[in-house]
Write an enzyme that holds these catalytic residues in place. Structure first.
Site, PDB file in Angstrom:
ATOM      1  N   ASP A 223       7.446   2.531  -5.902  1.00 50.34           N
ATOM      2  CA  ASP A 223       7.695   1.639  -4.761  1.00 50.34           C
ATOM      3  C   ASP A 223       7.531   0.197  -5.226  1.00 50.34           C
ATOM      4  O   ASP A 223       7.185  -0.684  -4.457  1.00 50.34           O
ATOM      5  CB  ASP A 223       6.669   1.985  -3.666  1.00 50.34           C
TER       6      ASP A 223
ATOM      7  N   LYS B 232      12.288   2.369  -5.382  1.00 53.80           N
ATOM      8  CA  LYS B 232      12.800   1.299  -4.515  1.00 53.80           C
ATOM      9  C   LYS B 232      13.840   0.473  -5.270  1.00 53.80           C
ATOM     10  O   LYS B 232      13.666   0.181  -6.447  1.00 53.80           O
ATOM     11  CB  LYS B 232      11.630   0.406  -4.105  1.00 53.80           C
TER      12      LYS B 232
ATOM     13  N   TRP C 260       1.370   5.796  -0.490  1.00 49.36           N
ATOM     14  CA  TRP C 260       2.186   6.906  -1.017  1.00 49.36           C
ATOM     15  C   TRP C 260       1.259   7.934  -1.676  1.00 49.36           C
ATOM     16  O   TRP C 260       1.471   9.139  -1.564  1.00 49.36           O
ATOM     17  CB  TRP C 260       3.220   6.394  -2.024  1.00 49.36           C
TER      18      TRP C 260
HETATM   19  N1  SAM Z   1       3.655   2.328  -2.484  1.00 45.10           N
HETATM   20  C1  SAM Z   1       2.544   1.452  -2.213  1.00 45.10           C
HETATM   21  C2  SAM Z   1       1.789   2.046  -1.057  1.00 45.10           C
HETATM   22  O1  SAM Z   1       2.301   2.947  -0.436  1.00 45.10           O
HETATM   23  O2  SAM Z   1       0.669   1.605  -0.793  1.00 45.10           O
HETATM   24  C3  SAM Z   1       2.997   0.052  -1.901  1.00 45.10           C
HETATM   25  C4  SAM Z   1       3.529  -0.636  -3.129  1.00 45.10           C
HETATM   26  S1  SAM Z   1       3.735  -2.369  -2.915  1.00 45.10           S
HETATM   27  C5  SAM Z   1       5.150  -2.456  -1.919  1.00 45.10           C
HETATM   28  C6  SAM Z   1       4.361  -2.883  -4.459  1.00 45.10           C
HETATM   29  C7  SAM Z   1       3.355  -2.798  -5.593  1.00 45.10           C
HETATM   30  O3  SAM Z   1       4.037  -3.011  -6.821  1.00 45.10           O
HETATM   31  C8  SAM Z   1       2.263  -3.854  -5.541  1.00 45.10           C
HETATM   32  O4  SAM Z   1       1.018  -3.235  -5.342  1.00 45.10           O
HETATM   33  C9  SAM Z   1       2.321  -4.519  -6.922  1.00 45.10           C
HETATM   34  O5  SAM Z   1       1.047  -4.794  -7.472  1.00 45.10           O
HETATM   35  C10 SAM Z   1       3.039  -3.453  -7.729  1.00 45.10           C
HETATM   36  N2  SAM Z   1       3.647  -3.954  -8.964  1.00 45.10           N
HETATM   37  C11 SAM Z   1       4.520  -4.989  -9.089  1.00 45.10           C
HETATM   38  N3  SAM Z   1       4.822  -5.168 -10.387  1.00 45.10           N
HETATM   39  C12 SAM Z   1       4.134  -4.222 -11.097  1.00 45.10           C
HETATM   40  C13 SAM Z   1       4.039  -3.908 -12.481  1.00 45.10           C
HETATM   41  N4  SAM Z   1       4.715  -4.598 -13.398  1.00 45.10           N
HETATM   42  N5  SAM Z   1       3.240  -2.880 -12.857  1.00 45.10           N
HETATM   43  C14 SAM Z   1       2.536  -2.194 -11.926  1.00 45.10           C
HETATM   44  N6  SAM Z   1       2.597  -2.444 -10.605  1.00 45.10           N
HETATM   45  C15 SAM Z   1       3.377  -3.451 -10.190  1.00 45.10           C
END
Ligand code: SAM
Length: 405
Positions: free
Chosen positions: A171, A211, A55
């Site tokens: 996301d 999301k 993104w």
């Molecule tokens: N939008 C990203 C992309 O386009 O590359 C993909 C995101 S991936 C589906 C979901 C992300 O949420 C993961 O990298 C994970 O580490 C992050 N995430 C989950 N819980 C989180 C938190 N409490 N704080 C920060 N990031 C978090």
């Protein structure tokens, strides 16, 4: 599943590698933009839960490099064609119209600021500030405010951005357990964390995209978001599998209720006292935002007074414990957001398999995860000599043997 087989089963996985995106999620954002024109008049953006960074790549290519995708690119092409046709009619010159050439050179925007945050490290992207932080932690707010405005003084205690942003995207997804209700609950906590951060940094009129997992009671969530945004949609991009509960809420025109001030010390979703100030007293529910949000996440109720606006006093009224109502009587705060499927119909179907040419070469992913959460488990498995460990070779494995440490 091998790379090649995945290329066949997941057209967006293959396309992402071919087009240089770090993840297939890039297409979700591009398809959301096609529908909602998300990037128009946008220069300052926060990308939450951004790793591995596809993104952020989209933001970089649209805002920093000035490239055009989707609807904007089509509109430009159409305008150019119209111009050419007008030329034909006005001059009587019936020369065939030249095949469409690149319409315009990219137009980088001025004063772009993009801050991307994730628990995982994000490999650097030119022009983008990346932070490794937990979006659910209050300490992340000053970090973000400092990244947005180097003059920000954390000692001031302010949780509002002096130079707010136009767009917050998130996301965020937890590691899915497969336990449906638990996954939806954890996802909703991430969403509230993203919303709380967004409330600290968005400028009036700003946009918020996040999301969600569509589960039971998601219509309460839509009603909650409606307190802060004039328009709330739920969108399903074509690149998001139809079989998944994933969707995106697209909230446009941020209009915080009168007197509302965001604070992660009293975050929405877990706190009790945040005031619900209404933009339009006639339209808004007399139940406080705090009450509604509390209900969505925990189902529990607090007896502390909340502050609400009421139609007759055009101001603030204290709600007492008896004013709190249980979930089953909150039907009046549910609201069904318009559902929009987006992405060109001719785009790939993310649930279909496609035949690949015989000479197809499967590419490596652009950006393997830098520190995936399962890295340690893999290392331990390798150290133990493989899937079930050396000691298990030649021995029948039980279910207990197969449990990863
Ligand atoms: N939008 C990203 C992309 O386009 O590359 C993909 C995101 S991936 C589906 C979901 C992300 O949420 C993961 O990298 C994970 O580490 C992050 N995430 C989950 N819980 C989180 C938190 N409490 N704080 C920060 N990031 C978090």
């Amino acid at each position: 599943m091998g790379k090649s087989s995945k290329d066949k089963r997941d057209a967006y996985y293959r396309l992402a590698k071919e087009q240089g995106w770090r993840a297939r999620s890039a297409f979700k954002l591009l398809q959301l933009d096609e529908e909602f024109d998300l990037f128009s008049n946008v220069t300052r953006v926060v990308d939450l839960c951004a790793a591995p960074g596809s993104w952020s790549q989209v933001l970089s290519r649209v805002l920093i490099k000035g490239e055009k995708f989707g609807r904007t690119a089509w509109q430009d092409r159409e305008a150019k064609l119209r111009e050419q046709m007008l030329g034909v009619f006005s001059t009587g010159n019936l020369e065939p119209i030249a095949p469409s050439e690149p319409v315009e050179l990219p137009q980088p925007r001025k004063d772009v600021k993009i801050v991307s945050i994730d628990l995982q490290p994000i490999s650097p992207l030119p022009g983008i500030i990346t932070l490794r932080a937990d979006i659910t932690h209050p300490a992340t707010v000053p970090l973000l405010l400092k990244a947005l405005d180097p003059d920000y003084d954390p000692q001031s205690g302010s949780q509002q951005a002096a130079q707010p942003v136009d767009l917050v995207i998130s996301d965020g997804a937890p590691d899915v357990t497969g336990l449906h209700d638990l996954d939806i609950y954890v996802q909703s906590q991430l969403l509230f964390a993203a919303l709380n951060l967004a409330l600290c940094v968005l400028k009036p009129g700003g946009k918020f995209v996040a999301k969600i997992f569509r589960g039971k009671n998601v219509d309460i969530l839509y009603a909650q978001l409606k307190i802060f945004f004039e328009r709330v949609h739920v969108a399903k991009p074509r690149s998001s599998r139809a079989s998944s509960v994933e969707a995106f809420i697209v909230c446009l025109n941020f209009q915080p209720p009168k007197g509302f001030s965001a604070s992660l010390e009293e975050p929405l979703g877990v706190g009790f006292r945040l005031p619900q100030m209404t933009k339009d007293n006639q339209e808004r529910s007399a139940i406080s935002a705090t009450t509604i949000l509390q209900n969505h996440t925990t189902g529990a109720w607090d007896s502390s007074p909340a502050v609400v606006a009421s139609p007759d006093n055009d101001g603030i009224t204290e709600l007492q414990a008896e004013d709190y109502r249980p979930l089953d009587r909150l039907a009046d705060v549910r609201w069904i957001a318009p559902f929009i499927a987006c992405g060109d119909l001719s785009a790939f179907d993310s649930d279909a398999s496609y035949r690949l040419p015989a000479d197809h070469v499967s590419l490596d992913p652009i950006q393997p995860p830098t520190a995936p959460p399962y890295k340690r488990a893999l290392e331990m498995r390798k150290a133990a000599g493989g899937a079930y460990g050396k000691t298990n070779i030649g021995k029948t494995t039980t279910k207990a043997d197969r449990v990863m440490p």
